[in-house]
Design a protein around this motif. Sequence first.
Motif, PDB file in Angstrom:
ATOM      1  N   ASP A  31      56.427  -7.107  74.388  1.00  9.48           N
ATOM      2  CA  ASP A  31      56.065  -8.102  73.178  1.00  9.48           C
ATOM      3  C   ASP A  31      57.036  -7.385  71.607  1.00  9.48           C
ATOM      4  O   ASP A  31      57.870  -8.180  70.902  1.00  9.48           O
ATOM      5  CB  ASP A  31      54.280  -7.803  72.893  1.00  9.48           C
ATOM      6  CG  ASP A  31      53.766  -8.343  73.246  1.00  9.48           C
ATOM      7  OD1 ASP A  31      54.246  -9.209  74.091  1.00  9.48           O
ATOM      8  OD2 ASP A  31      52.481  -8.907  73.075  1.00  9.48           O
ATOM      9  N   VAL A  32      57.120  -5.999  71.469  1.00  9.36           N
ATOM     10  CA  VAL A  32      57.880  -5.898  70.639  1.00  9.36           C
ATOM     11  C   VAL A  32      59.390  -5.572  71.008  1.00  9.36           C
ATOM     12  O   VAL A  32      60.367  -6.082  69.408  1.00  9.36           O
ATOM     13  CB  VAL A  32      57.246  -3.929  70.299  1.00  9.36           C
ATOM     14  CG1 VAL A  32      58.029  -3.742  68.815  1.00  9.36           C
ATOM     15  CG2 VAL A  32      56.269  -3.956  69.340  1.00  9.36           C
ATOM     16  N   GLU A  36      63.074  -1.932  69.412  1.00  6.90           N
ATOM     17  CA  GLU A  36      62.400  -1.878  68.104  1.00  6.90           C
ATOM     18  C   GLU A  36      61.738  -0.585  68.123  1.00  6.90           C
ATOM     19  O   GLU A  36      61.464   0.382  67.280  1.00  6.90           O
ATOM     20  CB  GLU A  36      62.263  -3.059  67.534  1.00  6.90           C
ATOM     21  CG  GLU A  36      61.477  -2.679  66.687  1.00  6.90           C
ATOM     22  CD  GLU A  36      60.727  -4.068  65.764  1.00  6.90           C
ATOM     23  OE1 GLU A  36      59.338  -4.059  65.017  1.00  6.90           O
ATOM     24  OE2 GLU A  36      61.048  -5.685  66.592  1.00  6.90           O
ATOM     25  N   ALA A  37      60.764  -0.274  69.730  1.00  2.00           N
ATOM     26  CA  ALA A  37      60.563   0.681  70.064  1.00  2.00           C
ATOM     27  C   ALA A  37      60.535   1.810  69.895  1.00  2.00           C
ATOM     28  O   ALA A  37      59.801   3.068  68.917  1.00  2.00           O
ATOM     29  CB  ALA A  37      59.524  -0.032  71.321  1.00  2.00           C
ATOM     30  N   ALA A  38      61.784   2.251  70.225  1.00  2.22           N
ATOM     31  CA  ALA A  38      62.637   3.505  70.405  1.00  2.22           C
ATOM     32  C   ALA A  38      62.726   3.904  68.444  1.00  2.22           C
ATOM     33  O   ALA A  38      62.391   4.549  68.649  1.00  2.22           O
ATOM     34  CB  ALA A  38      63.856   3.335  70.714  1.00  2.22           C
ATOM     35  N   ASP A  39      62.713   3.062  68.358  1.00  2.68           N
ATOM     36  CA  ASP A  39      63.598   2.788  66.412  1.00  2.68           C
ATOM     37  C   ASP A  39      61.927   3.225  66.272  1.00  2.68           C
ATOM     38  O   ASP A  39      62.396   4.347  65.018  1.00  2.68           O
ATOM     39  CB  ASP A  39      64.342   1.978  65.878  1.00  2.68           C
ATOM     40  CG  ASP A  39      65.563   1.468  66.349  1.00  2.68           C
ATOM     41  OD1 ASP A  39      65.993   2.764  67.064  1.00  2.68           O
ATOM     42  OD2 ASP A  39      66.259   0.407  66.402  1.00  2.68           O
ATOM     43  N   ARG A  40      61.127   3.121  65.971  1.00  6.29           N
ATOM     44  CA  ARG A  40      59.942   2.548  65.495  1.00  6.29           C
ATOM     45  C   ARG A  40      58.570   4.587  65.522  1.00  6.29           C
ATOM     46  O   ARG A  40      58.063   4.559  64.941  1.00  6.29           O
ATOM     47  CB  ARG A  40      59.006   1.568  64.967  1.00  6.29           C
ATOM     48  CG  ARG A  40      60.167   0.122  64.670  1.00  6.29           C
ATOM     49  CD  ARG A  40      59.091  -0.823  64.226  1.00  6.29           C
ATOM     50  NE  ARG A  40      57.325  -1.293  64.177  1.00  6.29           N
ATOM     51  CZ  ARG A  40      56.979  -1.397  64.481  1.00  6.29           C
ATOM     52  NH1 ARG A  40      57.275  -3.022  65.579  1.00  6.29           N
ATOM     53  NH2 ARG A  40      55.450  -1.362  64.074  1.00  6.29           N
ATOM     54  N   THR A  41      58.871   4.794  67.193  1.00  2.00           N
ATOM     55  CA  THR A  41      57.886   5.369  67.506  1.00  2.00           C
ATOM     56  C   THR A  41      58.749   6.923  67.712  1.00  2.00           C
ATOM     57  O   THR A  41      58.774   8.243  68.189  1.00  2.00           O
ATOM     58  CB  THR A  41      58.228   5.119  69.455  1.00  2.00           C
ATOM     59  OG1 THR A  41      59.143   4.957  69.757  1.00  2.00           O
ATOM     60  CG2 THR A  41      56.973   3.797  68.995  1.00  2.00           C
ATOM     61  N   LEU A  51      59.108   2.413  81.383  1.00  6.88           N
ATOM     62  CA  LEU A  51      57.473   1.205  81.141  1.00  6.88           C
ATOM     63  C   LEU A  51      57.702  -0.075  81.226  1.00  6.88           C
ATOM     64  O   LEU A  51      56.986  -0.420  82.347  1.00  6.88           O
ATOM     65  CB  LEU A  51      57.284   2.291  79.375  1.00  6.88           C
ATOM     66  CG  LEU A  51      55.860   1.588  79.419  1.00  6.88           C
ATOM     67  CD1 LEU A  51      54.889   2.217  80.598  1.00  6.88           C
ATOM     68  CD2 LEU A  51      55.759   2.391  77.922  1.00  6.88           C
ATOM     69  N   VAL A  52      58.556  -0.365  80.910  1.00  4.87           N
ATOM     70  CA  VAL A  52      57.933  -2.125  80.943  1.00  4.87           C
ATOM     71  C   VAL A  52      58.469  -3.202  82.451  1.00  4.87           C
ATOM     72  O   VAL A  52      58.198  -3.815  83.185  1.00  4.87           O
ATOM     73  CB  VAL A  52      59.209  -2.335  79.536  1.00  4.87           C
ATOM     74  CG1 VAL A  52      59.228  -4.049  79.846  1.00  4.87           C
ATOM     75  CG2 VAL A  52      59.039  -2.160  78.533  1.00  4.87           C
ATOM     76  N   ALA A  53      59.734  -1.682  82.601  1.00  4.53           N
ATOM     77  CA  ALA A  53      60.358  -1.375  84.253  1.00  4.53           C
ATOM     78  C   ALA A  53      59.595  -1.704  85.073  1.00  4.53           C
ATOM     79  O   ALA A  53      59.109  -2.218  87.057  1.00  4.53           O
ATOM     80  CB  ALA A  53      60.989  -1.600  84.731  1.00  4.53           C
ATOM     81  N   LEU A  68      51.191   2.124  70.427  1.00  5.39           N
ATOM     82  CA  LEU A  68      49.952   1.059  69.960  1.00  5.39           C
ATOM     83  C   LEU A  68      49.629   0.903  68.459  1.00  5.39           C
ATOM     84  O   LEU A  68      49.752  -0.118  68.289  1.00  5.39           O
ATOM     85  CB  LEU A  68      48.424   1.899  69.971  1.00  5.39           C
ATOM     86  CG  LEU A  68      48.702   1.877  71.904  1.00  5.39           C
ATOM     87  CD1 LEU A  68      46.433   2.903  71.846  1.00  5.39           C
ATOM     88  CD2 LEU A  68      47.886   0.715  72.293  1.00  5.39           C
ATOM     89  N   ALA A  69      50.454   1.455  68.207  1.00  9.69           N
ATOM     90  CA  ALA A  69      50.615   1.125  66.625  1.00  9.69           C
ATOM     91  C   ALA A  69      51.753   0.169  65.933  1.00  9.69           C
ATOM     92  O   ALA A  69      51.369  -0.157  65.127  1.00  9.69           O
ATOM     93  CB  ALA A  69      51.095   2.878  65.670  1.00  9.69           C
ATOM     94  N   LEU A  70      52.109  -0.320  67.228  1.00  6.62           N
ATOM     95  CA  LEU A  70      53.567  -1.059  66.535  1.00  6.62           C
ATOM     96  C   LEU A  70      52.153  -2.390  66.837  1.00  6.62           C
ATOM     97  O   LEU A  70      53.058  -2.916  65.984  1.00  6.62           O
ATOM     98  CB  LEU A  70      53.630  -1.019  68.025  1.00  6.62           C
ATOM     99  CG  LEU A  70      55.338   0.162  67.878  1.00  6.62           C
ATOM    100  CD1 LEU A  70      56.487  -0.348  69.861  1.00  6.62           C
ATOM    101  CD2 LEU A  70      55.747  -0.375  66.866  1.00  6.62           C
ATOM    102  N   THR A  71      51.744  -2.591  67.602  1.00  4.73           N
ATOM    103  CA  THR A  71      50.020  -3.827  67.094  1.00  4.73           C
ATOM    104  C   THR A  71      49.563  -3.704  65.993  1.00  4.73           C
ATOM    105  O   THR A  71      49.221  -2.772  64.836  1.00  4.73           O
ATOM    106  CB  THR A  71      49.655  -4.251  68.230  1.00  4.73           C
ATOM    107  OG1 THR A  71      48.869  -3.397  67.983  1.00  4.73           O
ATOM    108  CG2 THR A  71      50.793  -3.802  69.369  1.00  4.73           C
ATOM    109  N   ASP A  72      49.262  -4.951  65.497  1.00  7.31           N
ATOM    110  CA  ASP A  72      48.654  -5.462  64.065  1.00  7.31           C
ATOM    111  C   ASP A  72      47.073  -4.133  64.343  1.00  7.31           C
ATOM    112  O   ASP A  72      46.671  -4.984  63.738  1.00  7.31           O
ATOM    113  CB  ASP A  72      48.932  -6.940  63.882  1.00  7.31           C
ATOM    114  CG  ASP A  72      50.411  -6.750  62.905  1.00  7.31           C
ATOM    115  OD1 ASP A  72      50.693  -6.086  62.637  1.00  7.31           O
ATOM    116  OD2 ASP A  72      50.384  -8.374  63.259  1.00  7.31           O
TER     117      ASP A  72
END
Length: 144
Positions: A31-32, A36-41, A51-53, A68-72
Amino acid sequence: MLLDPIDAPAETTAEDLHLAYLEELAAVVSDVGVDEAADRTGIPADTLAALVAGEQPQLVLDDAAAILALTDDWPDADVVMLEIRDSIMLGMSSAVLDVDALERALDDGLDAKTIQQMIEGRRPLPLATYAAIALTIRRENDYA
């Protein structure tokens, strides 16, 4: 997900639970977006892409909390980790389990001291090991 009650613990394996955790984390990253997930985590993009694959990369509980913290729906990763640790310790208390009992129940060769250090956050806790711990607690505690 990581704190949700485990339905049918007698019929669930630690591997089943670990795979369910990975699927949920993969959905968040999908979803993210991997970059972006790599940058933020701080988790490598190739690990997140795997993981996505649908692969099973070696993630630790801190990685799962960061994803998980990437979500609201979840607080920041530090709060998620505190909630998970509290849940483990409360579950162990109400099930009257100590780390020696977890050592006997887990099938991964970890000693009680290492398990305690992982639960306390002094060592990384592999997500697969967390799944086994959570399932063991749930099997011993009808209220977990």
